[in-house]
Write an enzyme that holds these catalytic residues in place. Sequence first.
Site, PDB file in Angstrom:
ATOM      1  N   GLU A   1      67.437   0.055  36.877  1.00  0.00           N
ATOM      2  CA  GLU A   1      66.113  -0.389  37.320  1.00  0.00           C
ATOM      3  C   GLU A   1      65.708   0.189  38.677  1.00  0.00           C
ATOM      4  OE1 GLU A   1      65.771  -4.644  36.989  1.00  0.00           O
ATOM      5  OE2 GLU A   1      65.857  -4.546  34.811  1.00  0.00           O
TER       6      GLU A   1
ATOM      7  N   GLU B   1      69.029  -4.520  28.500  1.00  0.00           N
ATOM      8  CA  GLU B   1      68.901  -5.929  28.890  1.00  0.00           C
ATOM      9  C   GLU B   1      67.718  -6.524  28.141  1.00  0.00           C
ATOM     10  OE1 GLU B   1      68.577  -6.858  33.086  1.00  0.00           O
ATOM     11  OE2 GLU B   1      70.150  -5.421  33.596  1.00  0.00           O
TER      12      GLU B   1
END
Length: 482
Positions: A200, A388
Amino acid sequence: MKEFSRRSLARRLAAGGVAAAALPKNASSQSPAPKRLAFPAGFKWGCATASYQIEGAVAEDGRGPSVWDKFSHTPGKTHNGDTGDVADDSYHRYKEDVQLLKNLGAKVYRLSISWSRIFPEGTGKPNEKGIAYYEKVVDDLLTNGIDPYVTLFHWDLPQALQDRVGGWQSSDTSKAFAQYAGYVAKRLSDRVHHFFTTNELVCFTDLSYKIGQFAPGLELRPALVNQVRHHGCLAHGLGVQAIRAAARPGTQVGMAENAVVCVPVVETPPEIAAAQKATRQINAPFLTAVMEGKYTDAYLTKEGADAPKQTDAEMKAISSPLDFLGLNVYTPEYVRSDDSPAGFAMVSRPVSFPHMASNWLYIGPEVIYWAVRNVSEVWKPKELYITENGCSSDDVLEKDGHVYDTDRVMYLRNHLTQLQRAAVEGYPIKGYFLWSLLDNYEWADGYSKRFGITYVDFKTQKRTPKLSSAFYRETIASNAVA
Ligand code: PNW
């Protein structure tokens, strides 16, 4: 350990009475088994975690401090002043956690490595005890038939690099990351076949150096933020090259990105086209740069004098071809077509739009379908993983010892239904990592937000699989949405 076994769940449902009483006589014995939405054979099911969120043991075996140690110990930065000092104590309890995975039937597990356990100073001499710990974890996973997928950077930057060079403000940190990544790949690639470079980009750049919500908590001006973003991308690219140079042949390399997912407001060709234009533009500083090897003209024009300074060699490294791409998928952004030069407009959410326990986690299950489809159609990656997906819930451990997280089951069931849609349409989705195996340290939200399918009592460290664990175990066992 109390948990939902298949039998106890069946007994409970049979004894429950309400649904059974409402059905016409014999209806239950006559009605066909529900048609399950099947995933492709060999689909890889697993869970994800991250080092600072679960390990604890922050001063053990030579680990150096990370920016999250300093940030979480700074008054006012995290909910309740919570720190990851102990977290899930998984450093000591990893065997128990591997058994939780095994009981789920997980085939794969995504874990992250703490950079400052391996290089306490960020660079220099590696700490043998640090790598030895991850060798033990990986070996235990393999012994239990679970394939480890390793993330090299999930935000716990060595504090020494922050102090010495300003962390991600300097390309020295990108180079230090590549050294570290190469070292770990060399040591582990005899048993780890999949590595993710960064997790991320937006979170350890914008959230950390622009709005100050995450460590190191800075609020820099736009030109500096754009350079931080560029150094994050560069770390990924140099990391890919270093892993390829150091690892055994056949080692697969990718990254885990939470690209903004642009969902067309209605599923018509013009709206879908607008969402795909938006996908490139909105992700211009990150995934678009990685997939295309250049910043879009629109991004460079918009930033003007603040645009990142870059070289051709850096952009080439940043766009090193990947074996697979990981997508962390949580929440949708809705997009419509319009007549502007960009060809799209973002649509804001009405106040009534539902969310989970985290107020940013808006519920739009089609987000996972569009994450896979947009990225596939815009950039044609070889393979995709959902690295995720999951949610926070206000879980309650009931007197009977169970956690009935029906809202999390609802969230997962609907997202998996949309993921199955993408799989049967032929997009190259290979696996799914549920976030998260355990309740854990949710960064600035501390222990106030629970994302696990296993409840953790943070006082006793007792682990209790929730209803969502039973749901996920059935999903894995049937390779279909359960
Ligand atoms: C991801 N947001 O972070 C991370 O990779 C995990 O470490 C984290 O625990 C999980 O999602 C749940 O939050 C995010 O504010 C953090 O939009 C914040 C946001 C999104 C993702």
